[in-house]
Design an enzyme around this catalytic site. Structure first.
Site, PDB file in Angstrom:
ATOM      1  N   ASP A  22       0.835  -1.192   0.000  1.00 18.30           N
ATOM      2  CA  ASP A  22       0.000   0.000   0.000  1.00 18.30           C
ATOM      3  C   ASP A  22       0.878   1.253   0.000  1.00 18.30           C
ATOM      4  O   ASP A  22       1.852   1.340   0.758  1.00 18.30           O
ATOM      5  CB  ASP A  22      -0.893  -0.030   1.251  1.00 18.30           C
ATOM      6  CG  ASP A  22      -1.805   1.161   1.355  1.00 18.30           C
ATOM      7  OD1 ASP A  22      -2.664   1.327   0.478  1.00 18.30           O
ATOM      8  OD2 ASP A  22      -1.646   1.929   2.322  1.00 18.30           O
ATOM      9  N   GLU A  34       1.513  -0.476  -5.082  1.00 18.67           N
ATOM     10  CA  GLU A  34       0.584   0.611  -5.386  1.00 18.67           C
ATOM     11  C   GLU A  34       1.489   1.831  -5.565  1.00 18.67           C
ATOM     12  O   GLU A  34       1.970   2.391  -4.580  1.00 18.67           O
ATOM     13  CB  GLU A  34      -0.406   0.839  -4.245  1.00 18.67           C
ATOM     14  CG  GLU A  34      -1.386   1.952  -4.576  1.00 18.67           C
ATOM     15  CD  GLU A  34      -2.297   2.314  -3.403  1.00 18.67           C
ATOM     16  OE1 GLU A  34      -3.456   2.689  -3.652  1.00 18.67           O
ATOM     17  OE2 GLU A  34      -1.846   2.225  -2.248  1.00 18.67           O
TER      18      GLU A  34
END
Length: 704
Positions: free
Chosen positions: A362, A398
């Site tokens: 993330d 990401e």
């Protein structure tokens, strides 16, 4: 039994403090060591580190023992007679100087960052308790209240598990199909899963869940965070929870809220073992960019109290404040060796002890930020490249955060996969009437060479997706022009307002058969675009069956019917269609796994030729025409040993005639059909009637 934990024995003579031996400065955390437990805690600026022992439920502090030894920045000690089950916390003494980045407060019990199991306070964590290191009214002053009764503690663990010869599937990228999903959301309402197992690790390992994944042709489940999470104060106040889980408290702990049993670690391992037996890889979404402690007004739970200035990125010249590249109040400082060690130890733990097959990071640029911004050669990436445990697992970024220069798509090291938001936005715009050219769609379907090829990255490192957990579902993308997030209790201000969606003529549910048919056709076209493009496809759970969240494009706090997949309303035809397209991908791999060269083969034909509907090649002005929505691709792919293919797309609202190249063409896919199948063969036809809002794939069955 008295207040001592079952893991601590009073059998040894004398007070516990006299029995605390120097121990070793490794490994970090608490480790069962023969007839005792060794503790090792990092703090560069503490003046004393206390080990606090509790009863088995963590209600009462029994003893407080200063760790007797320090090696460099590691405080350590060994407690003879202790073992698995011992409940403990930490207290760190040191300067209270927020202006210099130091926030030591020995009145606050701290959770070990390397904890393998977390003891949650009875009734759950209460944000209204005295868990803040600073005074609420005077934030530069220390809060003297003790919070131990309501703080999280760690329990010593001695792991042993029989993997019974479990081996990772090790699916090659060229064959990989990712399925992003939530452990609870997938099976909470899935028929065939025992009620007690629904929404759990065991539920995901059930026959019903595995049968659905295998029916589709999925090769890897990409799980939203399952490391133990802490719900934010605002959510608790409103009776909500952090459903997505991007607020990690325990980097080594499977979240117990997804366990149907009292043994989350073993249930998680049972799940992995069973998914591996079915040939399915398990990837984890991990959050190493921030912690639940928030900004300077946040709580002191662990890292802040142990050594704030080392764990976090602080603002230059204002060290009482935090860099907020995560949007969650703080950012971990991976430049520091011990912070990097925590991340690496955690990753290795999940691979070695839990047998997972890879990770999706993330807000990954946070992990690669050095002194002057993002660096693809940062210490974190170098550590991963040389690590013998982590070299063979899938690593997915990401590739954006909220910091300066935060969009870094294509800039990660070779070997990494990256979420490709350019693919997402171009696919949506092309099919749903946004601002887009045929050239942009062609670029995305052929691996996004502008982002990856120049850095010698293979096209399969582009993770292509149209939908993820963050945003509309596929059904909602073609049903809503606007977000409808009222249930989040933020005045419908949260979530993006730039969805590139189209409601097809009516906002939300409708009984109009024309609108419904239009929506179904667009869903099939978008799925085909995703699953047949060059790159590694990622399907969002539920999109294959028409799952809707009622227009909520940010349901991070909705652990209920909004997010749980309603299998009773599953579109079986759409499931069959998705499975058919994935079967075509496996059998034909239309766009291949290597970069196209544009060079002719022995017959003078290029490996890839883009065509207008009149059968001629594309000129510069054709590529940049923002009005046309018709495009074809003749795909030869020399050396693959299979027939040439013709892929045609028509995003217009009317059918068009497409002039066919030479060949004995037969239809493999027609997305305008509910099942995607077609019996069309060329015969003597010179053109193909390309249906509106459809993608068609033809195969040249000419004798070789």
């Amino acid at each position: 039994m008295d207040h001592l934990s079952a893991g601590f024995s009073r059998a040894a003579p004398g007070p516990a403090a006299s029995r605390l031996q120097p121990g070793r400065p490794w490994p970090m955390g608490a480790t069962v060591d023969g007839d005792g437990v060794n503790f090792a805690v990092f703090s560069a600026h503490a003046s004393q580190m206390d080990l606090c022992l509790f009863d088995a439920e963590g209600r009462h502090e029994i003893e407080r023992l200063p760790l007797p030894a320090r090696s460099g920045d590691i405080w350590h000690g060994r407690l003879p007679g202790a073992g698995a089950g011992l409940v403990y916390g930490l207290r760190a003494h040191g300067p209270w100087r927020p202006d210099r980045g130091h926030r030591f407060n020995p009145n606050k019990l701290l959770l070990d960052p390397w904890a393998r199991e977390i003891v949650t306070p009875p009734g759950g964590f209460d944000w209204r308790g005295p868990h803040f290191g600073a005074d609420a009214e005077f934030p530069l002053q220390i809060d003297p209240r003790d919070n131990a009764a309501g703080a999280h503690k760690a329990r010593v663990v001695a792991d042993a598990y029989d993997w019974q010869g479990d081996r990772p599937p090790a699916t090659p990228l060229v064959d990989s199909v990712l399925y992003e999903m939530h452990v609870r959301g997938l099976t909470r309402r899935l028929p065939g899963v025992p009620e007690a197992q629904r929404g759990t690790y065991a539920g995901l390992a059930s026959d019903a869940a595995i049968a659905h994944l295998k029916r589709l042709g999925i090769t890897a489940v990409s799980l939203l965070p399952v490391q133990q999470v802490l719900d934010e104060a605002r959510l608790r106040e409103h009776g909500l929870v952090n459903y997505w889980g991007y607020n990690t408290l325990g980097f080594f702990c499977p979240d117990p809220r997804y366990a149907g049993s009292a043994q989350p670690r073993d249930e998680f391992r049972d799940m992995v073992k069973r998914l591996h037996q079915a040939g399915l890889e398990v990837l984890l979404d991990v959050v190493y960019n921030h912690t639940p402690e928030g900004d300077e007004r946040g709580a002191t739970l662990s890292w802040r109290g142990l050594d704030n200035s080392c764990w976090y990125r602080l603002v230059d010249g204002r060290r009482q404040s935090y860099e907020n590249w995560s949007g969650c109040g703080n950012a971990l400082d991976i430049r520091h060796p011990r912070v990097l060690q925590l991340v690496m130890d955690s990753l290795r733990y999940w691979v070695q002890e839990m047998h997972v097959d890879g990770f999706r990071f993330d807000l990954a640029p946070v992990l690669g930020r050095e002194d002057h911004g993002f660096d693809g050669n940062a210490a974190f990436f170098r550590a991963l490249q040389q690590d013998p445990v982590l070299q063979g697992v899938k690593l997915i970024a990401e590739p954006w955060d909220l910091g300066p220069g935060g969009w870094q798509v294509g800039q990660f090291p070779r070997g990494w996969l990256e979420w490709n938001d350019r693919f997402r936005d171009t696919s949506r715009a092309f099919w749903l009437g946004g601002d887009c050219t045929r050239g942009e769609l062609a670029l995305r379907m052929a691996g996004s060479s502008d982002l990856f090829q120049a850095r010698r990255r293979p096209p399969m490192e582009s993770v292509n997706y149209v939908i993820s957990h963050d945003g509309f579902t596929l059904a909602d993308l073609v049903s809503y022009d606007m977000r409808h997030n009222e249930a989040n209790l933020e005045g419908n201000r949260d979530g993006t307002g730039q969805n590139l969606s189209w409601n097809c003529g009516w906002e939300g549910p409708t009984g109009d058969p024309l609108v419904q048919a239009r929506r179904r056709r667009l869903q099939r076209a978008l799925l085909a675009t995703l699953l047949l493009a060059q790159g590694t496809p990622m399907l969002a759970a539920g999109d294959e069956l028409g799952h809707s969240q009622g227009g909520n494009n940010n349901p991070y706090c909705q652990d209920n019917e909004i997010t749980w997949i309603d299998w009773s309303r599953a579109d079986e035809k759409l499931i069959d269609y998705t499975a058919h397209v994935l079967e075509l991908r496996r059998r034909l791999l239309p766009m291949g796994a290597r970069w196209f060269t544009g060079l002719p083969d022995a017959r003078g034909r290029q490996d890839l030729s883009w065509l207008r509907r009149i059968g001629e090649g594309m000129a510069a002005e054709n590529w940049n025409d923002r009005m046309s929505r018709v495009l074809g691709a003749w795909i030869g792919v020399p050396g693959r040993g299979r027939d040439a293919l013709l892929l045609m797309v028509n995003a217009r609202d009317t059918d068009v005639d497409f002039v066919l190249p030479p060949g004995e063409w037969v239809a493999e896919l027609d997305s305008s059909a509910a099942d995607g199948r077609s019996s069309w063969r060329r015969g003597k036809a010179t053109t193909f009637l390309l249906p509106s809002r459809s993608l068609v794939l033809l195969r040249d069955a000419s004798p070789h």
